[in-house]
Design a protein around this motif. Sequence first.
Motif, short mmCIF file in Angstrom:
data_model
loop_
_atom_site.label_atom_id
_atom_site.label_comp_id
_atom_site.label_asym_id
_atom_site.label_seq_id
_atom_site.Cartn_x
_atom_site.Cartn_y
_atom_site.Cartn_z
N HIS A 109 5.36 19.51 7.19
CA HIS A 109 5.55 20.81 6.87
C HIS A 109 6.30 21.51 5.63
O HIS A 109 6.92 20.76 5.03
N PRO A 110 5.06 21.51 4.32
CA PRO A 110 5.44 20.80 2.88
C PRO A 110 6.25 21.89 2.31
O PRO A 110 6.45 23.26 2.88
N GLY A 111 6.90 21.79 1.86
CA GLY A 111 8.26 22.44 1.47
C GLY A 111 8.72 20.90 0.07
O GLY A 111 8.61 20.39 0.83
N VAL A 112 9.33 21.79 -1.22
CA VAL A 112 10.23 20.89 -2.91
C VAL A 112 10.56 20.19 -1.60
O VAL A 112 10.95 19.10 -1.82
N TRP A 113 11.76 20.45 -1.22
CA TRP A 113 12.89 19.95 -0.22
C TRP A 113 12.41 19.10 0.41
O TRP A 113 13.35 17.70 1.03
N LEU A 114 11.50 19.27 1.70
CA LEU A 114 11.13 18.75 2.43
C LEU A 114 10.56 17.27 1.80
O LEU A 114 10.48 15.81 2.17
N ALA A 115 9.36 17.21 0.63
CA ALA A 115 8.39 16.67 0.02
C ALA A 115 9.97 15.61 -1.40
O ALA A 115 10.03 14.29 -0.99
N VAL A 116 11.07 16.02 -1.37
CA VAL A 116 11.53 15.39 -2.44
C VAL A 116 12.72 13.87 -1.43
O VAL A 116 12.13 13.21 -0.77
N SER A 117 13.63 14.98 0.03
CA SER A 117 13.60 14.22 1.10
C SER A 117 12.95 13.36 1.70
O SER A 117 13.23 11.37 1.94
N GLY A 118 12.13 13.33 2.35
CA GLY A 118 10.74 12.56 2.55
C GLY A 118 10.49 11.51 1.69
O GLY A 118 10.46 10.46 2.16
N PHE A 119 9.82 11.42 0.84
CA PHE A 119 10.12 10.26 -0.65
C PHE A 119 11.16 9.70 -0.36
O PHE A 119 11.04 7.77 -0.94
N VAL A 120 12.48 10.32 -0.45
CA VAL A 120 13.70 9.45 -0.18
C VAL A 120 13.53 8.32 1.15
O VAL A 120 14.32 6.93 0.18
N ALA A 176 8.42 18.99 -13.99
CA ALA A 176 9.99 18.79 -13.93
C ALA A 176 10.18 18.29 -12.12
O ALA A 176 10.64 17.33 -11.65
N LEU A 177 9.80 19.03 -10.99
CA LEU A 177 9.47 18.58 -10.25
C LEU A 177 8.51 17.54 -9.66
O LEU A 177 9.48 16.64 -8.17
N GLY A 178 7.54 17.33 -10.05
CA GLY A 178 7.00 16.07 -9.92
C GLY A 178 7.25 14.96 -10.03
O GLY A 178 7.66 14.32 -9.30
N SER A 223 4.58 11.92 -6.98
CA SER A 223 4.68 13.58 -8.16
C SER A 223 3.65 14.29 -7.97
O SER A 223 3.88 15.40 -8.47
N VAL A 224 2.12 13.99 -8.01
CA VAL A 224 1.29 14.91 -7.64
C VAL A 224 1.28 16.01 -6.47
O VAL A 224 1.08 16.75 -6.66
N TYR A 225 1.81 15.19 -5.64
CA TYR A 225 1.69 15.77 -4.18
C TYR A 225 2.68 17.36 -4.55
O TYR A 225 2.76 18.84 -4.36
N THR A 226 3.78 16.83 -5.15
CA THR A 226 5.35 17.83 -5.44
C THR A 226 4.47 19.51 -6.66
O THR A 226 4.30 20.09 -6.81
N ALA A 227 4.30 18.37 -7.77
CA ALA A 227 3.65 19.22 -8.73
C ALA A 227 2.27 20.21 -9.46
O ALA A 227 2.38 21.98 -9.18
N ASP A 228 1.02 19.64 -8.04
CA ASP A 228 -0.31 20.27 -7.85
C ASP A 228 -0.12 20.61 -6.15
O ASP A 228 -0.36 22.13 -6.48
N PHE A 275 0.93 -0.98 -0.06
CA PHE A 275 0.11 -0.03 -0.17
C PHE A 275 0.96 1.55 0.29
O PHE A 275 0.66 1.83 -1.00
N VAL A 276 2.06 1.18 0.58
CA VAL A 276 2.71 2.62 0.65
C VAL A 276 2.97 2.97 -0.30
O VAL A 276 3.54 4.06 -1.03
N GLU A 277 4.27 1.27 -1.48
CA GLU A 277 5.00 1.47 -2.13
C GLU A 277 3.97 2.23 -3.21
O GLU A 277 4.45 2.85 -4.31
N GLY A 278 2.42 1.58 -3.56
CA GLY A 278 1.75 2.06 -4.25
C GLY A 278 1.09 3.70 -4.06
O GLY A 278 0.82 3.81 -5.17
N ALA A 279 1.30 3.48 -2.98
CA ALA A 279 0.71 4.53 -2.82
C ALA A 279 1.97 6.24 -3.83
O ALA A 279 1.71 7.37 -3.91
N ALA A 280 3.14 5.55 -2.71
CA ALA A 280 4.13 7.12 -2.99
C ALA A 280 4.72 6.88 -4.99
O ALA A 280 4.61 8.26 -5.00
N SER A 281 4.13 5.39 -5.25
CA SER A 281 4.45 5.52 -6.36
C SER A 281 3.18 6.84 -7.29
O SER A 281 3.66 7.28 -8.24
N GLN A 282 2.44 6.44 -6.76
CA GLN A 282 0.89 7.29 -7.71
C GLN A 282 0.83 8.89 -7.54
O GLN A 282 0.42 9.38 -8.43
N TRP A 283 1.54 8.72 -6.30
CA TRP A 283 0.74 10.02 -5.76
C TRP A 283 2.26 11.16 -4.87
O TRP A 283 1.78 12.27 -5.34
#
Length: 356
Positions: free
Chosen positions: A262-273, A212-214, A200-205, A190-198
């Motif tokens: 705490h929303p922010g693009v670099w935190l989002a990228v770091s979190g998904f890593v 591009a960042l998505g 990019s949408v979280y960052t982009a939208d 569930f975690v892998e599927g949710a992160a895979s599908q969402w």
Amino acid sequence: MARIPAIRDQVGVDTACWGLLSSSSAAGDLVAIVLITVLIGRVSTRLLALAAASVVLVNAPVLAGASSVPAVVLGLTVWGVGATFLATPVNALAVAVERAHGRPLMSGFHACYSVGVLAGGTLGTLAAAADIAPGVQMAGSSGVLGALLLLLGARLPQDAAVQKEQRQPLRNRFTPQLVLLAGIAFLGSFVEGAASQWSSVYTADYLDEGAALGAATYTSFSVAILAGRLLGDRFTARLGRRGFLRVSLLTVAAGGTVAVVHPGVWLAVSGFVLVGLGIACVLPAAIALAGRQPDVPAGEGVSVITIGQWPGFLLAGPAVGLLAGAAGLRGALAALIVSGVCAAVLVRWVAMPGDA
């Protein structure tokens, strides 16, 4: 996956219609799960793996060359049957190889899968850039991989099917430990599927950072999974399979927290890593443990994990979408944190087989 736009254009359907057609593979998945549950332990695991791999290789160019809706539906259904059917016997064979070597290897096998996905996507991108038809590309790929299968297939571990008088009812396969591991596999998928599908949408939208960042967020997540699997066997040897499983799941929860609190693009990228690093080895660990359960053949144990993890990945996308409609995407992705914590708690009751 990389050639979907070209195949869609061959068939002449729009994106919405393609989304409906693509659900055909889920029907094939379900058929495969039923078939493998019945056949595993009754037919040679090596034979099942070779048969499923052959279906995948033959079907790929047929599906890629489809030019009508019925052909696509049939091709996607057969693809779902072949690919999902292959997962159980090939993982059971991996358990056999790992046991023979006496050290953790399962994460490395799953890293090979990730490398295959990356290689296939890269090849598809290059073929599209060169204007090579999807059917032609897949025919070439299937030819090369088929030759390798003929060359190396005989070196797969061999096992004997369970004798008829030794067979037990299917319900006896679902021991408390295997059901527990299937539950952990469900949450991990569930975690892998949710992160895979969402991701990019979280960052982009949601964060309004653009496509591009998505895409970079999703790519970072995917690379993190590969890195986690490449390193997973080493950490398993140091921490033990149960300890590493718990650390992995807590890393998932920590990554989800970093990404959404705490929303922010670099935190989002770091979190998904972090989510990618944590989720990378959850399924390999569950499979390795399921394949070592006492009084249950490896293939039968792995089949229970397949049954558990499949709906997790399938339901993740729609579930997060529904939650996002009620609580926003940021709130919906808190499901990553909840799933990671719940699975980590379940690890407490995982018993370690003697040779794990």
